[in-house]
Design a protein around this motif. Structure first.
Motif, PDB file in Angstrom:
ATOM      1  N   LEU A 146       0.824  -1.202   0.000  1.00 18.76           N
ATOM      2  CA  LEU A 146       0.000   0.000   0.000  1.00 18.76           C
ATOM      3  C   LEU A 146       0.862   1.256   0.000  1.00 18.76           C
ATOM      4  CD1 LEU A 146      -2.699  -1.159   2.555  1.00 18.76           C
ATOM      5  CD2 LEU A 146      -3.122  -0.635   0.157  1.00 18.76           C
ATOM      6  N   SER A 147       1.913   1.246   0.805  1.00 25.23           N
ATOM      7  CA  SER A 147       2.820   2.393   0.855  1.00 25.23           C
ATOM      8  C   SER A 147       3.465   2.618  -0.509  1.00 25.23           C
ATOM      9  CB  SER A 147       3.895   2.161   1.919  1.00 25.23           C
ATOM     10  OG  SER A 147       3.329   1.985   3.198  1.00 25.23           O
ATOM     11  N   ALA A 148       3.905   1.531  -1.132  1.00 23.43           N
ATOM     12  CA  ALA A 148       4.536   1.633  -2.445  1.00 23.43           C
ATOM     13  C   ALA A 148       3.568   2.192  -3.486  1.00 23.43           C
ATOM     14  CB  ALA A 148       5.050   0.261  -2.878  1.00 23.43           C
ATOM     15  N   TYR A 149       2.310   1.802  -3.393  1.00 23.66           N
ATOM     16  CA  TYR A 149       1.300   2.280  -4.326  1.00 23.66           C
ATOM     17  C   TYR A 149       1.141   3.799  -4.233  1.00 23.66           C
ATOM     18  CZ  TYR A 149      -3.335   2.678  -6.516  1.00 23.66           C
ATOM     19  OH  TYR A 149      -4.393   3.030  -7.317  1.00 23.66           O
ATOM     20  N   LEU A 150       1.092   4.321  -2.995  1.00 24.44           N
ATOM     21  CA  LEU A 150       0.973   5.762  -2.804  1.00 24.44           C
ATOM     22  C   LEU A 150       2.236   6.485  -3.250  1.00 24.44           C
ATOM     23  CD1 LEU A 150      -0.689   8.152  -1.754  1.00 24.44           C
ATOM     24  CD2 LEU A 150       0.262   7.702   0.536  1.00 24.44           C
ATOM     25  N   ILE A 151       3.390   5.935  -2.930  1.00 23.30           N
ATOM     26  CA  ILE A 151       4.657   6.544  -3.333  1.00 23.30           C
ATOM     27  C   ILE A 151       4.724   6.678  -4.855  1.00 23.30           C
ATOM     28  CG2 ILE A 151       7.153   6.138  -3.477  1.00 23.30           C
ATOM     29  CD1 ILE A 151       6.922   4.929  -0.625  1.00 23.30           C
ATOM     30  N   LYS A 152       4.309   5.635  -5.557  1.00 23.59           N
ATOM     31  CA  LYS A 152       4.360   5.664  -7.021  1.00 23.59           C
ATOM     32  C   LYS A 152       3.460   6.760  -7.580  1.00 23.59           C
ATOM     33  CE  LYS A 152       4.626   2.673 -11.038  1.00 23.59           C
ATOM     34  NZ  LYS A 152       3.850   3.469 -11.989  1.00 23.59           N
ATOM     35  N   MET A 153       2.310   6.991  -6.956  1.00 23.83           N
ATOM     36  CA  MET A 153       1.452   8.073  -7.434  1.00 23.83           C
ATOM     37  C   MET A 153       2.133   9.429  -7.284  1.00 23.83           C
ATOM     38  SD  MET A 153      -2.564   7.301  -6.610  1.00 23.83           S
ATOM     39  CE  MET A 153      -2.409   6.631  -4.950  1.00 23.83           C
ATOM     40  N   PHE A 154       2.826   9.651  -6.169  1.00 25.13           N
ATOM     41  CA  PHE A 154       3.554  10.904  -5.997  1.00 25.13           C
ATOM     42  C   PHE A 154       4.629  11.063  -7.071  1.00 25.13           C
ATOM     43  CE2 PHE A 154       1.800  11.169  -1.656  1.00 25.13           C
ATOM     44  CZ  PHE A 154       1.514  12.526  -1.616  1.00 25.13           C
ATOM     45  N   ASN A 155       5.317   9.989  -7.365  1.00 24.96           N
ATOM     46  CA  ASN A 155       6.362  10.048  -8.392  1.00 24.96           C
ATOM     47  C   ASN A 155       5.779  10.314  -9.778  1.00 24.96           C
ATOM     48  OD1 ASN A 155       8.248   9.538  -6.424  1.00 24.96           O
ATOM     49  ND2 ASN A 155       8.631   7.424  -7.032  1.00 24.96           N
ATOM     50  N   ASP A 156       4.733   9.569 -10.127  1.00 27.33           N
ATOM     51  CA  ASP A 156       4.179   9.652 -11.478  1.00 27.33           C
ATOM     52  C   ASP A 156       3.408  10.938 -11.724  1.00 27.33           C
ATOM     53  OD1 ASP A 156       5.235   7.175 -11.925  1.00 27.33           O
ATOM     54  OD2 ASP A 156       3.339   6.086 -11.799  1.00 27.33           O
ATOM     55  N   LYS A 157       2.676  11.416 -10.726  1.00 30.67           N
ATOM     56  CA  LYS A 157       1.757  12.525 -10.942  1.00 30.67           C
ATOM     57  C   LYS A 157       2.268  13.873 -10.447  1.00 30.67           C
ATOM     58  CE  LYS A 157      -2.260   9.469 -10.942  1.00 30.67           C
ATOM     59  NZ  LYS A 157      -3.627   9.211 -10.414  1.00 30.67           N
ATOM     60  N   LEU A 158       3.219  13.854  -9.517  1.00 31.39           N
ATOM     61  CA  LEU A 158       3.766  15.113  -9.005  1.00 31.39           C
ATOM     62  C   LEU A 158       5.250  15.265  -9.280  1.00 31.39           C
ATOM     63  CD1 LEU A 158       1.957  15.692  -5.574  1.00 31.39           C
ATOM     64  CD2 LEU A 158       1.420  16.633  -7.817  1.00 31.39           C
ATOM     65  N   GLY A 159       5.810  14.308 -10.017  1.00 33.65           N
ATOM     66  CA  GLY A 159       7.216  14.416 -10.399  1.00 33.65           C
ATOM     67  C   GLY A 159       8.186  14.238  -9.261  1.00 33.65           C
ATOM     68  N   MET A 160       7.763  13.553  -8.203  1.00 36.67           N
ATOM     69  CA  MET A 160       8.663  13.273  -7.100  1.00 36.67           C
ATOM     70  C   MET A 160       9.608  12.131  -7.482  1.00 36.67           C
ATOM     71  SD  MET A 160       7.642  15.536  -4.970  1.00 36.67           S
ATOM     72  CE  MET A 160       8.548  15.053  -3.498  1.00 36.67           C
ATOM     73  N   SER A 161      10.657  11.967  -6.708  1.00 36.14           N
ATOM     74  CA  SER A 161      11.628  10.898  -6.988  1.00 36.14           C
ATOM     75  C   SER A 161      11.831  10.042  -5.742  1.00 36.14           C
ATOM     76  CB  SER A 161      12.958  11.488  -7.455  1.00 36.14           C
ATOM     77  OG  SER A 161      13.471  12.417  -6.498  1.00 36.14           O
ATOM     78  N   LEU A 162      10.730   9.702  -5.094  1.00 35.18           N
ATOM     79  CA  LEU A 162      10.795   8.868  -3.901  1.00 35.18           C
ATOM     80  C   LEU A 162      11.096   7.425  -4.285  1.00 35.18           C
ATOM     81  CD1 LEU A 162       7.552  10.272  -2.252  1.00 35.18           C
ATOM     82  CD2 LEU A 162       9.888  10.823  -1.556  1.00 35.18           C
ATOM     83  N   LYS A 163      11.856   6.745  -3.460  1.00 37.86           N
ATOM     84  CA  LYS A 163      12.158   5.348  -3.731  1.00 37.86           C
ATOM     85  C   LYS A 163      10.898   4.514  -3.565  1.00 37.86           C
ATOM     86  CE  LYS A 163      14.936   1.380  -2.244  1.00 37.86           C
ATOM     87  NZ  LYS A 163      15.348   1.009  -3.598  1.00 37.86           N
ATOM     88  N   ILE A 164      10.654   3.623  -4.518  1.00 39.15           N
ATOM     89  CA  ILE A 164       9.540   2.690  -4.413  1.00 39.15           C
ATOM     90  C   ILE A 164      10.047   1.420  -3.757  1.00 39.15           C
ATOM     91  CG2 ILE A 164       7.824   1.340  -5.674  1.00 39.15           C
ATOM     92  CD1 ILE A 164       7.949   3.464  -7.873  1.00 39.15           C
ATOM     93  N   PRO A 165       9.512   1.048  -2.612  1.00 38.29           N
ATOM     94  CA  PRO A 165      10.003  -0.146  -1.914  1.00 38.29           C
ATOM     95  C   PRO A 165       9.922  -1.397  -2.782  1.00 38.29           C
ATOM     96  CG  PRO A 165       8.526   1.106  -0.521  1.00 38.29           C
ATOM     97  CD  PRO A 165       8.432   1.707  -1.877  1.00 38.29           C
ATOM     98  N   HIS A 166      10.930  -2.209  -2.683  1.00 35.84           N
ATOM     99  CA  HIS A 166      10.996  -3.447  -3.457  1.00 35.84           C
ATOM    100  C   HIS A 166      10.153  -4.520  -2.795  1.00 35.84           C
ATOM    101  CE1 HIS A 166      12.495  -6.825  -5.724  1.00 35.84           C
ATOM    102  NE2 HIS A 166      12.922  -7.406  -4.617  1.00 35.84           N
TER     103      HIS A 166
END
Length: 301
Positions: free
Chosen positions: A267-287
């Motif tokens: 769930l955390s990874a899913y939210l992180i990916k949205m920040f990266n894809d839609k707001l241009g963030m570069s947060l690490k996506i947990p493996h």
């Protein structure tokens, strides 16, 4: 995680409340910055709870967890006052930029109920200060039976809180939010003391869900129900956080809880990916060690 647990999540209306009217003005006064500081993580790193998250042979769970996430909501400090050596080991096992968000000990919030709790608070802060710059924000969680009748005790404790330790407050009694008490008294003290107002989104406690910020920090404790709607709820949360980002929010602290914690990293990874894809963030996506599961998760949402 028993708080807010339900047996019928499909029958619950998970729509987020409308934004609080006071938020736009509050965020408009925040410091202007390119993007907020975003910390997203789980509530614990214990391998027994997150057993499918750790690769086979992982010897130190915190050290591995900190390679995947930039933060942890530290619930363990609610149950134990850890020795300085242990707290220093947490500091040493985590990389630069990692942040801890410890819960104040239950002796302060649940046993003393904030009355004559200065000694216990000082002991706690003396220890947790050894996290140094990796201390993100402490949070004070009050019990379900701590309601507005206890306002004077809460007010006195908050007004005496030392400004050198960032603090957030979580209240779990319906009376704070159901209109039976003048909640502006609470918000005035929180704003004056720069104390953040935790937003608790739990399946079985919709009566506690509010949208009232008191600082330019959104501290969200998200309790999933281990069902598919956990992801669509996160879609709604992203929209709200995106709105607050446009309005000037400085910090987003978002921590995922589950009755079965194995789903929390996904769930955390899913939210992180949205920040990266839609707001241009570069947060690490947990493996996810099961990469096919991770691929399916993101391709299917």
């Amino acid at each position: 995680m028993k708080f807010g647990k339900v047996d019928n999540p499909d029958e619950i209306d998970f729509k987020l409340p409308a934004d609080a009217a006071a938020n736009k003005a509050l965020l408009g006064e925040a410091k202007k910055q390119d993007h907020p500081n975003i910390y997203i993580g789980c509530a614990k790193w214990n391998k027994a709870d997150l057993k499918s998250f750790y690769p086979k042979g992982t010897k130190d769970e915190l050290a591995y967890y900190a390679t995947q996430f930039n933060s942890i909501e530290l619930n363990a400090t609610f149950y134990n006052n850890f020795p300085v050596e242990t707290i220093e080991s947490w500091y040493n096992k985590t990389p630069e930029g990692f942040r801890f968000f410890p819960k104040l000990h239950q002796g302060i919030s649940h046993w003393k109920r904030l009355k004559e709790a200065k000694e216990q608070t000082d002991i706690f802060l003396d220890g947790i200060a050894h996290l140094q710059e990796k201390l993100g924000m402490l949070f004070l969680q009050m019990p379900d039976n701590f309601g507005p009748k206890n306002w004077e005790n809460l007010k006195a404790y908050l007004e005496d809180w030392p400004s050198g330790f960032p603090l957030a407050l979580e209240l779990r009694h319906t009376g704070w939010y159901d209109g039976s008490w003048d909640s502006e008294q609470l918000y005035t003290v929180l704003e004056k003391k720069n104390i953040s107002h935790i937003i608790t989104d739990s399946a079985g406690r919709r009566d506690l869900l509010h949208m009232r910020l008191t600082t330019p920090t959104a501290f969200v404790r998200y309790n999933g129900a281990n069902v598919d709607s956990d992801y669509t709820r996160l879609d709604d949360w992203f929209e709200r956080l995106e709105q607050w980002t446009k309005e000037g929010i400085e910090n987003i602290y978002f921590f995922v809880h589950q009755n079965h914690e194995e789903a929390s990293p996904l769930l955390s990874a899913y939210l992180i990916k949205m920040f990266n894809d839609k707001l241009g963030m570069s947060l690490k996506i947990p493996h996810d060690p099961n990469s096919e599961k991770q691929k399916t998760l993101f391709d299917g949402k």
